[in-house]
Design an enzyme around this catalytic site. Sequence first.
Site, PDB file in Angstrom:
ATOM      1  N   GLY A 376      49.455  10.968  50.445  1.00  0.00           N
ATOM      2  CA  GLY A 376      50.268  10.720  49.253  1.00  0.00           C
ATOM      3  C   GLY A 376      50.138  11.681  48.092  1.00  0.00           C
ATOM      4  O   GLY A 376      50.825  12.710  48.031  1.00  0.00           O
ATOM      5  N   GLY A 399      49.019   6.905  55.045  1.00  0.00           N
ATOM      6  CA  GLY A 399      48.087   5.989  55.706  1.00  0.00           C
ATOM      7  C   GLY A 399      47.674   6.474  57.081  1.00  0.00           C
ATOM      8  O   GLY A 399      46.504   6.353  57.480  1.00  0.00           O
TER       9      GLY A 399
END
Length: 418
Positions: A376, A399
Amino acid sequence: MTIDQFNFAGKKAFVRVDFNVPLDENFNITDDTRIRAALPTLKKILADGGSLIIGSHLGRPKGVADKFSLKHIVAHVSELLGVEVQFANDCMGEEAAAKSAALKPGEALLLENLRFYAEEEGKPRGLAEDATDEEKAAAKKAVKESQKEFTKKLASYADCYVNDAFGTAHRAHASTALIAKYFDKDNKMFGYLMEKEVKAVDKVLNDIHRPFTAIMGGSKVSSKIEIIENLLGKVDNLIIAGGMTYTFTKANGGNIGLSICEDDKLDLALDLQKQAKEKGVNLVLAVDAKIADSFSNDANTQFVDVNEIPDGWEGLDIGPKTEELFANVIKGSKTILWNGPTGVFEFDNFTHGSRAVGEAIVEATKNGAFSLVGGGDSVACVNKFGLAQGVSYVSTGGGALLEAIEGKTLPGIAAINE
Ligand code: AMP
């Protein structure tokens, strides 16, 4: 099987991509990076004379919802791909089956959002808030049952399966993992994007040139604990940056003022320091901070020793001494992993540390280091500073990347390798 070895001529390929792109209120795509990232795979299949059945999710719908429809992106996909992409309004309907069956070599079909069906994720929907445990268990069982039919149907459209959606590789969903069992080893493979991601992760986990330095930033220790513990067994230097810093500072008796801190993780911070020592890992913590008298870009600021943050002030970035300390460690490294900013990089006045880390990584890369940036916010950082070209690999996975680095087996990867 690898995508380069496979000849798609006359074959229908079900390609799971990640077209989960951001849309504005008029359904215009505001960032098409994810679509572009899948193009090499899609183009190779078409160039071979294969046909495409493209499956993706968009957002987190709880059922059919116009705002999550992939119809909004068909025109743009057609434009980028250079062929008119057909659309099936329902990934399970008659239309999807008929249109897939009618595809000729060089033609492409995009299926409607796979997550319009609960079966894609295999999680029950619409359960009453006061549902009993029994009702929950029954609903779960039911969706798992119907998931088999759903998966089988998706598989039935195609002769081979290509997974190019690294962003969802950590989920055992119908189209990302379960579907693979309907294809034998010779007819399932990673797409180019997924191959690159898998290779990059493999390099930092298994093909390590030393010294190996990981820079872990971001806000909380708790969300990074498993990665930090896994990395302690692998790295030579572990740089702790960002909001996590102050949990360590406080645990060691420093004054952190109003800085972000997880008071229930103080013992954990000390334990991580102990583990690092036992394993001979150089745990590098900030020595100074850029502090602010409010959480805002326009706050008054000063640089102080990280242990001496006055009451009413909070650390929002690292200071110049820490930048130099981190940069020296980074520049001496041969393998580098960066996850998470050194400060609140969303505020322009607190980007300096993250930029300095990024620049040091670029310099190390120029000198032959392999550098992987992912998860991210660090990707947003390198893009914001225009440094993406200077690092070895910028991962598209959030993730998924973090779970891979934690040492977990990703279902989407395992399903192809099985
Ligand atoms: P993560 O999602 O855990 O990687 O955290 C990224 C977020 O951490 C970003 O939104 C940053 O603004 C935030 N962050 C980094 N340093 C600090 C800090 N010193 N205080 C508060 N938030 C921070």
